[in-house]
Structure formats: C-alpha cells, structure tokens
Design a protein around this motif. Structure first.
Motif, PDB file in Angstrom:
ATOM      1  N   ASN A  17      27.708  -0.038-106.385  1.00 19.38           N
ATOM      2  CA  ASN A  17      26.154  -0.704-106.078  1.00 19.38           C
ATOM      3  C   ASN A  17      24.963   0.427-106.609  1.00 19.38           C
ATOM      4  O   ASN A  17      24.048   0.123-106.207  1.00 19.38           O
ATOM      5  N   ARG A  19      23.574   0.690-109.623  1.00 23.99           N
ATOM      6  CA  ARG A  19      22.758   0.216-110.418  1.00 23.99           C
ATOM      7  C   ARG A  19      21.671  -0.701-109.520  1.00 23.99           C
ATOM      8  O   ARG A  19      20.542  -0.818-109.696  1.00 23.99           O
ATOM      9  N   LYS A  20      22.322  -1.653-108.741  1.00 24.79           N
ATOM     10  CA  LYS A  20      21.188  -2.528-107.725  1.00 24.79           C
ATOM     11  C   LYS A  20      20.482  -1.350-106.924  1.00 24.79           C
ATOM     12  O   LYS A  20      19.352  -1.850-106.857  1.00 24.79           O
ATOM     13  N   LYS A  23      17.559   0.028-108.939  1.00 21.60           N
ATOM     14  CA  LYS A  23      16.370  -0.740-109.157  1.00 21.60           C
ATOM     15  C   LYS A  23      15.473  -1.035-107.935  1.00 21.60           C
ATOM     16  O   LYS A  23      14.211  -1.101-107.952  1.00 21.60           O
ATOM     17  N   PRO A  84      17.653  -5.209 -98.471  1.00 20.24           N
ATOM     18  CA  PRO A  84      18.330  -4.909 -99.465  1.00 20.24           C
ATOM     19  C   PRO A  84      19.107  -3.735 -99.680  1.00 20.24           C
ATOM     20  O   PRO A  84      20.375  -3.165-100.129  1.00 20.24           O
ATOM     21  N   LEU A  88      23.275  -2.220 -99.440  1.00 20.48           N
ATOM     22  CA  LEU A  88      24.003  -1.421-100.490  1.00 20.48           C
ATOM     23  C   LEU A  88      24.588  -0.144-100.229  1.00 20.48           C
ATOM     24  O   LEU A  88      25.067   0.403-100.980  1.00 20.48           O
TER      25      LEU A  88
END
Length: 110
Positions: A17, A19-20, A23, A84, A88
């Motif tokens: 996770n 990369r997510k 961001k 979020p 993650l």
C-alpha cells in the motif's frame, strides 16, 4: 508567542500500500496548511522500514497552535485524508498503526 508544536508521526503502512499511502501523505501537510492548522515550514517525510522489514513512513511538521490538532480532528477535509491513511496502515508488534510519539516544542537540527 508560543513556539509551534512539532509533531512526529509514524505510519506503519501495510506492505503493498506504499504508493496509495504516499499519495495521501503528499496531500496531508498542504491541506493542514491551507486550513491554517500547520505552519508554513514544509513537512519533512522519511521512508524506511522497521526491524521486521515492514514499511514505515515518518512525517514531521509543526502545528500552527496548541489547538490546531483538535481543530484538525473536527475538519471534514482532514478526515477525508486521515481515514484512508488509517486503513492503509496496520498494527505491528503491539504498536498502533499510526503513532504520534512526540508533540511538543522541538528543534530539528540538520
């Protein structure tokens, strides 16, 4: 005038996770700054791994005031990032998924 509170955030990101999470992390400080909750001093980000080899992200920034953290917890734009981020991350070795071990005036040298 009181010295800003420096926050050191540790995020134990679930493998896969990264990369997510990156961001969301890239939106975190600019959102806090735009809302007047963080100082203009840019957040510092570090990426590493815990001893067990799992991803660990570190973020360091300064709250604008002692009340900024409480105000951030009530703001829907911040919640739209924090919620979020939380999903993650994961608890590991008895430690919480997101940890804020240092929230007080601090001078970072380097």
């Amino acid at each position: 005038m009181a010295k800003p509170e420096t926050v050191i955030c540790l995020y134990r990101v679930k493998r896969g996770n990264e990369r997510k999470f990156t961001k969301l992390l890239e939106r975190h400080w600019p959102t806090l700054r735009a809302l007047g909750l963080a100082t203009r001093k840019r957040a510092r980000h570090f990426r590493g791994a815990e001893k067990i080899g799992e991803p660990l992200f570190v973020e360091i920034f300064e709250w604008e005031s002692a009340a900024a953290s409480a105000r951030a917890h009530e703001h829907p734009e911040v919640a739209a990032i924090w919620e979020p981020m939380d999903t993650l991350c994961e608890s590991r070795a008895g430690k919480p998924n997101m940890e804020f071990p240092h929230v007080q005036p601090l001078e970072i040298l380097a």
